[in-house]
Design a protein around this motif. Structure first.
Motif, PDB file in Angstrom:
ATOM      1  N   ARG A  98      35.037  44.844  35.878  1.00  0.00           N
ATOM      2  CA  ARG A  98      36.431  44.808  35.408  1.00  0.00           C
ATOM      3  C   ARG A  98      36.985  46.216  35.246  1.00  0.00           C
ATOM      4  NH1 ARG A  98      37.954  39.855  34.110  1.00  0.00           N
ATOM      5  NH2 ARG A  98      36.374  38.310  33.665  1.00  0.00           N
ATOM      6  N   THR A  99      36.162  47.100  34.711  1.00  0.00           N
ATOM      7  CA  THR A  99      36.596  48.490  34.530  1.00  0.00           C
ATOM      8  C   THR A  99      36.878  49.144  35.874  1.00  0.00           C
ATOM      9  OG1 THR A  99      35.384  48.691  32.456  1.00  0.00           O
ATOM     10  CG2 THR A  99      35.909  50.741  33.614  1.00  0.00           C
ATOM     11  N   HIS A 101      37.698  47.647  38.690  1.00  0.00           N
ATOM     12  CA  HIS A 101      38.912  47.035  39.231  1.00  0.00           C
ATOM     13  C   HIS A 101      40.151  47.632  38.580  1.00  0.00           C
ATOM     14  CE1 HIS A 101      42.095  43.969  39.496  1.00  0.00           C
ATOM     15  NE2 HIS A 101      41.617  43.794  40.710  1.00  0.00           N
ATOM     16  N   ASP A 102      40.137  47.747  37.267  1.00  0.00           N
ATOM     17  CA  ASP A 102      41.281  48.314  36.539  1.00  0.00           C
ATOM     18  C   ASP A 102      41.509  49.775  36.918  1.00  0.00           C
ATOM     19  OD1 ASP A 102      41.526  45.846  35.316  1.00  0.00           O
ATOM     20  OD2 ASP A 102      40.698  46.513  33.381  1.00  0.00           O
ATOM     21  N   THR A 105      42.993  49.935  40.443  1.00  0.00           N
ATOM     22  CA  THR A 105      44.386  49.494  40.364  1.00  0.00           C
ATOM     23  C   THR A 105      45.264  50.605  39.790  1.00  0.00           C
ATOM     24  OG1 THR A 105      43.715  47.184  40.133  1.00  0.00           O
ATOM     25  CG2 THR A 105      45.923  47.753  39.363  1.00  0.00           C
TER      26      THR A 105
END
Length: 145
Positions: A98-99, A101-102, A105
């Motif tokens: 998740r980190t 991906h963030d 982004t």
């Protein structure tokens, strides 16, 4: 570079746009040791996870038009990197996934904003409709082959 006379849309124009945008993303991904295929695989796990392993593989196959075995291999790579975790056949993004991906982004957002700057919402809507139609027709042709 600003083009004053736009060529009509065709596979070459679409491909050039895709590869130019993909090269921007891949430059960011390479700084984090992740491939384009891995990012495309990680995205639905972050956004929609947890997902059944075969459902995730199916989404990757549909997105990248790759063999199911190759999609499963990419899932395996992300499991090995600790960006995905498995609970039986259920696959979810880890905190590290998740980190990542963030972070990707956030790093690509300003570049994307510059790329799309000055293109009207109307032009983007028309392009979206045309590209969606082309995608649907190409996928139908691929399915018929």
């Amino acid at each position: 570079m600003t083009t004053t006379t736009a060529p009509p849309v065709d596979s070459r124009v679409i491909g050039l746009a895709h590869y130019a945008a993909r090269a921007v993303l891949e430059r960011v991904l390479s700084r984090h040791g992740v491939t384009f295929q891995q990012q495309i695989t990680l995205r639905p796990a972050v956004a929609d996870g947890p997902l059944d392993r075969e459902a995730l593989a199916g989404r990757v196959v549909a997105s990248l038009k790759i063999d199911p075995a190759e999609a499963r291999a990419v899932i395996g790579e992300l499991l090995t990197k600790g960006l995905l975790a498995a609970d039986g056949e259920s696959i979810r993004a880890t905190d590290a996934g998740r980190t990542l991906h963030d972070t990707v982004t956030a790093e690509t957002a300003p570049v994307t904003a510059r790329i799309y700057a000055g293109i009207s919402a109307e032009d983007r809507a028309v392009a979206g409709r045309v590209l969606t139609t082309i995608t649907e027709r190409a996928e139908a042709e691929l399915a018929a082959m």
